[in-house]
Write a protein that holds these residues in place. Structure first.
Motif, PDB file in Angstrom:
ATOM      1  N   PRO A 286       0.778  -1.091   0.045  1.00  0.00           N
ATOM      2  CA  PRO A 286      -0.059  -0.038  -0.172  1.00  0.00           C
ATOM      3  C   PRO A 286       0.784   1.286  -0.095  1.00  0.00           C
ATOM      4  CG  PRO A 286      -0.981  -1.655   1.558  1.00  0.00           C
ATOM      5  CD  PRO A 286       0.223  -2.164   1.068  1.00  0.00           C
ATOM      6  N   GLY A 287       2.120   1.280   0.444  1.00  0.00           N
ATOM      7  CA  GLY A 287       2.761   2.377   0.501  1.00  0.00           C
ATOM      8  C   GLY A 287       3.550   2.767  -0.821  1.00  0.00           C
ATOM      9  N   TYR A 288       3.443   1.890  -1.632  1.00  0.00           N
ATOM     10  CA  TYR A 288       4.443   1.883  -2.829  1.00  0.00           C
ATOM     11  C   TYR A 288       3.775   2.868  -3.710  1.00  0.00           C
ATOM     12  CZ  TYR A 288       6.216   0.977  -7.572  1.00  0.00           C
ATOM     13  OH  TYR A 288       6.612   1.184  -8.922  1.00  0.00           O
ATOM     14  N   ARG A 289       4.520   3.805  -4.400  1.00  0.00           N
ATOM     15  CA  ARG A 289       4.131   5.015  -5.315  1.00  0.00           C
ATOM     16  C   ARG A 289       4.752   4.954  -6.746  1.00  0.00           C
ATOM     17  NH1 ARG A 289       0.427   4.364  -2.483  1.00  0.00           N
ATOM     18  NH2 ARG A 289      -0.669   5.791  -1.209  1.00  0.00           N
ATOM     19  N   THR A 290       4.033   4.729  -8.019  1.00  0.00           N
ATOM     20  CA  THR A 290       4.912   4.760  -9.096  1.00  0.00           C
ATOM     21  C   THR A 290       5.885   5.653  -9.247  1.00  0.00           C
ATOM     22  OG1 THR A 290       2.725   3.992  -9.809  1.00  0.00           O
ATOM     23  CG2 THR A 290       4.392   4.333 -11.576  1.00  0.00           C
ATOM     24  N   PRO A 291       7.147   5.349  -9.488  1.00  0.00           N
ATOM     25  CA  PRO A 291       8.066   6.406  -9.503  1.00  0.00           C
ATOM     26  C   PRO A 291       8.596   6.988 -10.994  1.00  0.00           C
ATOM     27  CG  PRO A 291       9.234   4.105  -9.994  1.00  0.00           C
ATOM     28  CD  PRO A 291       7.706   4.054  -9.657  1.00  0.00           C
ATOM     29  N   VAL A 292       7.610   6.700 -11.813  1.00  0.00           N
ATOM     30  CA  VAL A 292       7.372   7.505 -13.317  1.00  0.00           C
ATOM     31  C   VAL A 292       5.986   7.896 -13.717  1.00  0.00           C
ATOM     32  CG1 VAL A 292       9.379   5.919 -14.122  1.00  0.00           C
ATOM     33  CG2 VAL A 292       7.101   5.322 -14.484  1.00  0.00           C
ATOM     34  N   PRO A 293       6.062   9.086 -14.571  1.00  0.00           N
ATOM     35  CA  PRO A 293       4.985   9.462 -14.801  1.00  0.00           C
ATOM     36  C   PRO A 293       3.995   8.612 -15.179  1.00  0.00           C
ATOM     37  CG  PRO A 293       6.601  10.979 -15.877  1.00  0.00           C
ATOM     38  CD  PRO A 293       7.196   9.519 -15.108  1.00  0.00           C
ATOM     39  N   LEU A 294       2.371   8.540 -14.830  1.00  0.00           N
ATOM     40  CA  LEU A 294       1.591   7.578 -14.916  1.00  0.00           C
ATOM     41  C   LEU A 294       0.536   7.890 -15.384  1.00  0.00           C
ATOM     42  CD1 LEU A 294       0.656   4.445 -13.784  1.00  0.00           C
ATOM     43  CD2 LEU A 294       0.003   5.340 -11.471  1.00  0.00           C
ATOM     44  N   CYS A 295      -0.178   7.394 -16.535  1.00  0.00           N
ATOM     45  CA  CYS A 295      -1.558   7.476 -17.162  1.00  0.00           C
ATOM     46  C   CYS A 295      -2.501   6.199 -16.820  1.00  0.00           C
ATOM     47  CB  CYS A 295      -1.154   7.744 -18.549  1.00  0.00           C
ATOM     48  SG  CYS A 295      -2.905   8.126 -19.509  1.00  0.00           S
ATOM     49  N   LEU A 296      -3.400   6.481 -16.605  1.00  0.00           N
ATOM     50  CA  LEU A 296      -4.406   5.400 -16.088  1.00  0.00           C
ATOM     51  C   LEU A 296      -5.714   5.775 -17.006  1.00  0.00           C
ATOM     52  CD1 LEU A 296      -4.301   5.231 -12.109  1.00  0.00           C
ATOM     53  CD2 LEU A 296      -3.290   3.883 -13.681  1.00  0.00           C
ATOM     54  N   ILE A 297      -6.011   4.585 -17.688  1.00  0.00           N
ATOM     55  CA  ILE A 297      -7.343   4.635 -18.736  1.00  0.00           C
ATOM     56  C   ILE A 297      -8.124   3.398 -18.480  1.00  0.00           C
ATOM     57  CG2 ILE A 297      -8.047   4.671 -21.060  1.00  0.00           C
ATOM     58  CD1 ILE A 297      -5.005   5.817 -21.597  1.00  0.00           C
ATOM     59  N   ARG A 298      -9.470   3.609 -18.387  1.00  0.00           N
ATOM     60  CA  ARG A 298     -10.382   2.320 -18.387  1.00  0.00           C
ATOM     61  C   ARG A 298     -11.605   2.708 -18.903  1.00  0.00           C
ATOM     62  NH1 ARG A 298     -14.553   2.886 -14.338  1.00  0.00           N
ATOM     63  NH2 ARG A 298     -14.294   4.651 -12.861  1.00  0.00           N
ATOM     64  N   GLY A 299     -12.386   1.616 -19.538  1.00  0.00           N
ATOM     65  CA  GLY A 299     -13.409   1.728 -20.148  1.00  0.00           C
ATOM     66  C   GLY A 299     -14.569   1.960 -19.120  1.00  0.00           C
ATOM     67  N   GLU A 300     -15.329   2.822 -19.531  1.00  0.00           N
ATOM     68  CA  GLU A 300     -16.582   3.087 -18.574  1.00  0.00           C
ATOM     69  C   GLU A 300     -17.357   1.953 -18.115  1.00  0.00           C
ATOM     70  OE1 GLU A 300     -20.207   6.431 -18.222  1.00  0.00           O
ATOM     71  OE2 GLU A 300     -19.781   5.508 -20.349  1.00  0.00           O
ATOM     72  N   ARG A 301     -17.519   0.982 -19.260  1.00  0.00           N
ATOM     73  CA  ARG A 301     -18.442  -0.349 -18.899  1.00  0.00           C
ATOM     74  C   ARG A 301     -17.484  -1.571 -18.626  1.00  0.00           C
ATOM     75  NH1 ARG A 301     -22.461   0.037 -23.809  1.00  0.00           N
ATOM     76  NH2 ARG A 301     -23.006  -1.967 -23.057  1.00  0.00           N
ATOM     77  N   ASP A 302     -16.276  -1.398 -18.076  1.00  0.00           N
ATOM     78  CA  ASP A 302     -15.377  -2.547 -17.756  1.00  0.00           C
ATOM     79  C   ASP A 302     -15.927  -2.896 -16.392  1.00  0.00           C
ATOM     80  OD1 ASP A 302     -13.289  -4.324 -17.264  1.00  0.00           O
ATOM     81  OD2 ASP A 302     -11.768  -2.912 -17.864  1.00  0.00           O
ATOM     82  N   ARG A 303     -16.258  -4.376 -16.555  1.00  0.00           N
ATOM     83  CA  ARG A 303     -16.613  -4.832 -15.121  1.00  0.00           C
ATOM     84  C   ARG A 303     -15.584  -6.112 -14.936  1.00  0.00           C
ATOM     85  NH1 ARG A 303     -18.462  -0.618 -15.490  1.00  0.00           N
ATOM     86  NH2 ARG A 303     -20.542  -0.065 -15.187  1.00  0.00           N
ATOM     87  N   THR A 304     -14.474  -6.264 -15.348  1.00  0.00           N
ATOM     88  CA  THR A 304     -13.539  -7.224 -15.420  1.00  0.00           C
ATOM     89  C   THR A 304     -12.964  -6.962 -13.922  1.00  0.00           C
ATOM     90  OG1 THR A 304     -13.270  -7.372 -17.650  1.00  0.00           O
ATOM     91  CG2 THR A 304     -11.759  -8.448 -16.204  1.00  0.00           C
ATOM     92  N   GLY A 305     -13.069  -7.984 -13.074  1.00  0.00           N
ATOM     93  CA  GLY A 305     -12.277  -8.099 -11.802  1.00  0.00           C
ATOM     94  C   GLY A 305     -12.933  -6.863 -10.961  1.00  0.00           C
ATOM     95  N   ASN A 306     -11.741  -6.281 -10.483  1.00  0.00           N
ATOM     96  CA  ASN A 306     -12.154  -5.198  -9.528  1.00  0.00           C
ATOM     97  C   ASN A 306     -11.641  -3.873 -10.074  1.00  0.00           C
ATOM     98  OD1 ASN A 306      -9.250  -5.610  -9.400  1.00  0.00           O
ATOM     99  ND2 ASN A 306      -9.267  -5.343  -7.182  1.00  0.00           N
ATOM    100  N   ILE A 307     -11.372  -3.844 -11.414  1.00  0.00           N
ATOM    101  CA  ILE A 307     -10.786  -2.918 -12.116  1.00  0.00           C
ATOM    102  C   ILE A 307     -11.578  -1.414 -11.748  1.00  0.00           C
ATOM    103  CG2 ILE A 307     -10.353  -1.607 -14.282  1.00  0.00           C
ATOM    104  CD1 ILE A 307      -9.624  -4.479 -15.246  1.00  0.00           C
ATOM    105  N   ALA A 308     -13.027  -1.480 -12.033  1.00  0.00           N
ATOM    106  CA  ALA A 308     -13.836  -0.144 -11.734  1.00  0.00           C
ATOM    107  C   ALA A 308     -13.701   0.302 -10.651  1.00  0.00           C
ATOM    108  CB  ALA A 308     -15.223  -0.610 -12.141  1.00  0.00           C
ATOM    109  N   SER A 309     -13.393  -0.374  -9.413  1.00  0.00           N
ATOM    110  CA  SER A 309     -13.359   0.132  -8.200  1.00  0.00           C
ATOM    111  C   SER A 309     -11.930   0.356  -7.862  1.00  0.00           C
ATOM    112  CB  SER A 309     -13.840  -0.978  -7.077  1.00  0.00           C
ATOM    113  OG  SER A 309     -13.123  -1.965  -7.002  1.00  0.00           O
ATOM    114  N   ALA A 310     -10.851  -0.470  -8.315  1.00  0.00           N
ATOM    115  CA  ALA A 310      -9.311  -0.212  -7.904  1.00  0.00           C
ATOM    116  C   ALA A 310      -8.932   1.047  -8.748  1.00  0.00           C
ATOM    117  CB  ALA A 310      -8.719  -1.489  -8.133  1.00  0.00           C
ATOM    118  N   MET A 311      -9.217   1.250  -9.774  1.00  0.00           N
ATOM    119  CA  MET A 311      -8.432   2.338 -10.632  1.00  0.00           C
ATOM    120  C   MET A 311      -8.682   3.605 -10.085  1.00  0.00           C
ATOM    121  SD  MET A 311      -8.019   2.815 -14.675  1.00  0.00           S
ATOM    122  CE  MET A 311      -6.839   1.324 -14.907  1.00  0.00           C
TER     123      MET A 311
END
Length: 265
Positions: free
Chosen positions: A199-224
């Motif tokens: 939980p304390g880890y943070r990405t050390p490089v610039p980060l871009c997060l993209i997801r589909g609005e209707r993505d219901r795979t696993g926990n992506i919709a809540s985790a991202m």
């Protein structure tokens, strides 16, 4: 389209890859489990046309990189990606990954923080997130559930769950049909091995997060969204797109990637 005309032989598998070449910033695309490089065709064309050096490949046991030669494991997949970067002599590439490809990108950046210029994660969960009891239970049950699905039904089932548009679903069925069920379950188990709560880890490089609005795979919709808040970055949610947002809504994904890349130094 990027033609995968080059071969890197590793551990019994001829990994197929393509490289647009040139002096532009290198951008390496890694597809998701059961898919292949075709899922990024629109992004290849868009970025190559804007001067980026685009690299795409088929993971071991996927697409043109068959037969797998050796069992698919998280450790081997990470090693394959690192070997490809080394083979091409890429200097600080941008890593782009969808689903499993995003998990691999996260793992590479965590283990080698100076290797990449930036990380773009599409429709993928957060490797280092703390998992709830419910999430752990669902992850544990996923492989047995997949094993129970008849092999002939699995490609269509996975495609319909992953994509929204008819075109994306049709191509997903094509791709999933290339991977035998036994190997797909093995790949899924390897994906779970990339999840390592920190939980304390943070990405050390610039980060871009993209997801589909209707993505219901696993926990992506809540985790991202939680991941975006933890990292202090804006999450890009693509309207009318599912888990395969690169194919469901290619123009929106292209715009998000280009906007992010334009802000890099």
């Amino acid at each position: 389209m990027l033609n995968l005309t080059s071969v890197l032989s590793l551990d019994g598998c001829d990994l197929r890859y393509g490289d647009s070449g040139g002096d532009g910033v290198p951008v390496v695309f890694t597809h998701g489990a059961g898919a292949d490089h075709v899922m990024f065709d629109a992004q290849f064309r868009h970025l190559a046309g804007r001067g980026y050096r685009v690299v795409g490949w088929d993971l071991r046991g996927h697409g043109l990189s068959r037969p797998a030669g050796a069992p698919f494991t998280a450790r081997r997949a990470v090693a394959d990606l690192l070997a490809l970067i080394g083979q091409l002599g890429l200097e600080r590439p941008v890593l782009v990954g969808q689903s499993l490809g995003g998990n691999l990108g996260q793992a590479v950046v965590k283990r080698h923080p100076d290797l990449a210029r930036a990380l773009i994660v599409i429709d993928s969960t957060w490797n280092t997130a703390a998992l709830s009891w419910t999430e752990r239970l669902l992850l544990k049950a996923a492989a047995p559930m997949l094993s129970a699905v008849p092999a002939g039904r699995l490609p269509a089932l996975m495609a319909d769950a992953s994509a929204v548009t008819p075109e994306a679903r049709a191509d997903a069925r094509r791709a999933f049909a290339q991977v035998p069920k036994r190997e797909f379950v093995q790949i899924w188990r390897a994906t779970l091995d990339l999840l390592a709560p920190d939980p304390g880890y943070r990405t050390p490089v610039p980060l871009c997060l993209i997801r589909g609005e209707r993505d219901r795979t696993g926990n992506i919709a809540s985790a991202m969204p939680r991941w975006a808040r933890a990292e202090g970055v804006a999450e890009v949610v693509v309207p009318d797109a599912g888990h395969l947002s690169t194919q469901d809504a290619p123009h929106a994904v292209n715009a998000a990637i280009e906007n992010f890349l334009g802000g890099l130094r």
